[in-house]
Write a protein that holds these residues in place. Structure first.
Motif, PDB file in Angstrom:
ATOM      1  N   TYR A 194       0.830  -1.205   0.000  1.00 33.41           N
ATOM      2  CA  TYR A 194       0.000   0.000   0.000  1.00 33.41           C
ATOM      3  C   TYR A 194       0.864   1.254   0.000  1.00 33.41           C
ATOM      4  O   TYR A 194       1.844   1.355   0.746  1.00 33.41           O
ATOM      5  CB  TYR A 194      -0.919   0.004   1.230  1.00 33.41           C
ATOM      6  N   ALA A 195       0.474   2.221  -0.824  1.00 35.09           N
ATOM      7  CA  ALA A 195       1.243   3.460  -0.934  1.00 35.09           C
ATOM      8  C   ALA A 195       1.116   4.318   0.316  1.00 35.09           C
ATOM      9  O   ALA A 195       2.060   5.014   0.700  1.00 35.09           O
ATOM     10  CB  ALA A 195       0.778   4.253  -2.158  1.00 35.09           C
ATOM     11  N   ASP A 196      -0.043   4.263   0.951  1.00 32.76           N
ATOM     12  CA  ASP A 196      -0.254   5.079   2.148  1.00 32.76           C
ATOM     13  C   ASP A 196      -1.397   4.476   2.970  1.00 32.76           C
ATOM     14  O   ASP A 196      -2.011   3.470   2.579  1.00 32.76           O
ATOM     15  CB  ASP A 196      -0.571   6.535   1.777  1.00 32.76           C
ATOM     16  N   PHE A 197      -1.681   5.106   4.088  1.00 34.68           N
ATOM     17  CA  PHE A 197      -2.704   4.588   4.991  1.00 34.68           C
ATOM     18  C   PHE A 197      -4.087   4.611   4.350  1.00 34.68           C
ATOM     19  O   PHE A 197      -4.880   3.686   4.528  1.00 34.68           O
ATOM     20  CB  PHE A 197      -2.710   5.405   6.288  1.00 34.68           C
ATOM     21  N   ALA A 198      -4.375   5.654   3.581  1.00 34.62           N
ATOM     22  CA  ALA A 198      -5.695   5.767   2.947  1.00 34.62           C
ATOM     23  C   ALA A 198      -5.950   4.596   2.000  1.00 34.62           C
ATOM     24  O   ALA A 198      -7.070   4.055   1.947  1.00 34.62           O
ATOM     25  CB  ALA A 198      -5.801   7.092   2.195  1.00 34.62           C
ATOM     26  N   GLN A 199      -4.924   4.197   1.269  1.00 34.10           N
ATOM     27  CA  GLN A 199      -5.082   3.074   0.345  1.00 34.10           C
ATOM     28  C   GLN A 199      -5.335   1.773   1.103  1.00 34.10           C
ATOM     29  O   GLN A 199      -6.153   0.948   0.692  1.00 34.10           O
ATOM     30  CB  GLN A 199      -3.838   2.961  -0.539  1.00 34.10           C
ATOM     31  N   MET A 200      -4.631   1.596   2.200  1.00 29.87           N
ATOM     32  CA  MET A 200      -4.844   0.390   2.999  1.00 29.87           C
ATOM     33  C   MET A 200      -6.235   0.400   3.638  1.00 29.87           C
ATOM     34  O   MET A 200      -6.943  -0.613   3.640  1.00 29.87           O
ATOM     35  CB  MET A 200      -3.779   0.285   4.092  1.00 29.87           C
ATOM     36  N   LEU A 201      -6.629   1.560   4.168  1.00 31.26           N
ATOM     37  CA  LEU A 201      -7.928   1.664   4.825  1.00 31.26           C
ATOM     38  C   LEU A 201      -9.073   1.390   3.851  1.00 31.26           C
ATOM     39  O   LEU A 201     -10.119   0.852   4.245  1.00 31.26           O
ATOM     40  CB  LEU A 201      -8.084   3.059   5.441  1.00 31.26           C
ATOM     41  N   GLN A 202      -8.870   1.726   2.572  1.00 31.32           N
ATOM     42  CA  GLN A 202      -9.902   1.462   1.573  1.00 31.32           C
ATOM     43  C   GLN A 202     -10.230  -0.023   1.491  1.00 31.32           C
ATOM     44  O   GLN A 202     -11.384  -0.403   1.281  1.00 31.32           O
ATOM     45  CB  GLN A 202      -9.441   1.977   0.207  1.00 31.32           C
ATOM     46  N   GLN A 203      -9.230  -0.876   1.689  1.00 33.46           N
ATOM     47  CA  GLN A 203      -9.472  -2.319   1.641  1.00 33.46           C
ATOM     48  C   GLN A 203     -10.383  -2.758   2.781  1.00 33.46           C
ATOM     49  O   GLN A 203     -11.220  -3.651   2.619  1.00 33.46           O
ATOM     50  CB  GLN A 203      -8.149  -3.087   1.686  1.00 33.46           C
ATOM     51  N   TYR A 204     -10.227  -2.133   3.938  1.00 32.38           N
ATOM     52  CA  TYR A 204     -11.121  -2.426   5.057  1.00 32.38           C
ATOM     53  C   TYR A 204     -12.549  -1.968   4.758  1.00 32.38           C
ATOM     54  O   TYR A 204     -13.523  -2.616   5.170  1.00 32.38           O
ATOM     55  CB  TYR A 204     -10.621  -1.747   6.330  1.00 32.38           C
TER      56      TYR A 204
END
Length: 422
Positions: A194-204
């Motif tokens: 993941y490039a950043d936290f927002a990208q990771m959080l999108q998966q959740y």
């Protein structure tokens, strides 16, 4: 159908091998090397394992081939399988298709406490007579195996956000379609994915979309932007209370894990008193604040690698003289993504040591200026030898067990114990 697993000694794939065997399939496992505890568990189940060089000589056109996420597209074996047009499953895809589709899934996600919380729920349900299925990415004390097919409608699984395979870049948890979604703290990790936290959080947020409408989300400490998505989802949600729960394992973070486990079991209809009794008997998971030696000093082996997890483990020993040995093995650690946060947390220990990996982008001088010993295994060992006193705690925080270094340190103090007792 015969199930062939490439990379069988992973924590997920070794569990799948056990479950596939319990489903009645013949299972063949292949890997580059055979690491314990997974290999030991596979041997106990008489699951045959071969090196990856032997795959093509054993493969049949009718085999179902599962590919672990450590297998890469650049491997000649993978190129050969693609040329042969062999159907390849990622491990979570196979599990979702052949096991979880027929079950009510209790998926435990979040950045911290997944393994312990999954083991707590599974062991509690088993103790209460619910023969749930489970798959735990660790070695739980008190459960016979880290994976079990089970006969009830429920299946408990550790659901992580790392990708599924070289050809399936979705997070593993998007294959699990939860009935109960259990969420711990969500923080940035897996910088290689993941490039950043927002990208990771999108998966959740995508995970919320495939949670059963009649199910529920059990959570604590969610980011505001995710809480907004949860509220919009219209799913039933239950925030775990901050309450003391009597446990045989230490740490406030384990009380938080237990609170989520308890709430899930309550939602399933079990009484609080019965759940609390089972949780009090829970004996933890190996490599989660595990005492591996107690003599002149106490040695603790812990899986913690994110700064928040390291801090939580250090908190347990705040009243003792503590030596923290930190080994940055993961991609995120080696890129030093959490540098500032980690510098502050390393100060919580009386002495801190960073064991350097072969390749990294660590800001070495910055750590040294903070008073941290940074070096190779010999340098860390000699620093421990010179700075450790009787009664101290040596805490190894690393995603992989530092077998050689821990053995050297243990022998050092066992010799000291022998000389003192003469």
């Amino acid at each position: 159908m015969r199930v062939v697993i490439l990379g069988v000694c992973g924590s997920l794939t070794s569990g799948i091998a056990i479950i596939a065997q319990q489903l009645g399939y013949e299972v063949l496992g292949f890997d580059r090397f055979f690491a314990d505890p997974a290999h030991r568990v596979l041997q106990a189940h008489q699951i045959t394992c071969y090196t990856l060089d032997d795959v093509l000589s054993h493969l049949k056109p009718t085999d179902c081939v599962i590919v672990a996420n450590q297998m890469t597209r650049a491997m000649p074996l993978i190129s050969e399988l693609i040329t042969m047009k062999i159907k390849l499953y990622s491990a979570p895809e196979w599990l979702g298709e052949f096991v979880l589709r027929k079950r009510k899934v209790i998926a435990v996600a979040g950045c911290h406490g997944k393994t312990t919380t999954t083991a707590m729920i599974a062991s509690t349900l088993q103790s209460l007579g619910n023969d749930c299925g489970y798959l735990i990415a660790g070695t739980p004390n008190g459960l016979e195996n880290p994976a079990h097919l089970g006969s009830s409608e429920y299946f408990v699984i550790e659901a992580d956000e790392y990708d599924s395979a070289f050809f399936d870049k979705r997070p593993k948890f998007l294959h699990y379609w939860p009935h109960f979604l259990v969420l711990g703290t969500i923080e940035f990790d897996h910088a290689d994915i993941y490039a950043d936290f927002a990208q990771m959080l999108q998966q959740y947020k995508f995970l919320l979309r495939i949670t059963a409408p009649k199910g529920a989300v059990v959570y604590s400490n969610l980011p505001n932007e995710f809480q907004d998505a949860l509220d919009a989802s219209k799913l039933a949600q239950y925030k775990t209370p901050c309450s003391k729960i009597a446990l045989s394992i230490p740490g406030a973070f384990n009380e938080s894990n237990a609170a989520r486990a308890m709430l899930v079991c309550q939602l399933m209809g079990y009484s609080s008193s019965d759940i609390l009794r089972c949780l009090a008997e829970f004996r933890g998971v190996k490599r989660r604040c595990e005492v591996v030696y107690k003599g002149l000093v106490t040695m603790i082996d812990d899986h913690a690698h994110h700064p928040t997890a390291v801090s939580s483990t250090l908190e347990i020993f705040k009243d003792q003289n503590t030596h923290l040995v930190y080994f940055p093995k993961t991609h995120t650690q080696r890129k030093d993504i959490h540098h500032q946060q980690l510098c502050e947390i390393l100060k919580q220990a009386q002495y801190s040591y960073i064991l350097l990996p072969e390749q990294h982008h660590l800001q070495i001088e910055s750590y040294r200026q903070s008073g941290v010993c940074v070096g190779n295994e010999d340098e860390v060992f000699h620093a421990l030898e010179n700075q450790t006193a009787d009664g101290d705690v040596i805490l190894f925080c690393t995603p992989v067990r530092l077998v050689k270094l821990m053995k050297r340190v243990r022998l050092l103090f066992e010799k000291g114990y022998q000389s003192c007792s003469m």
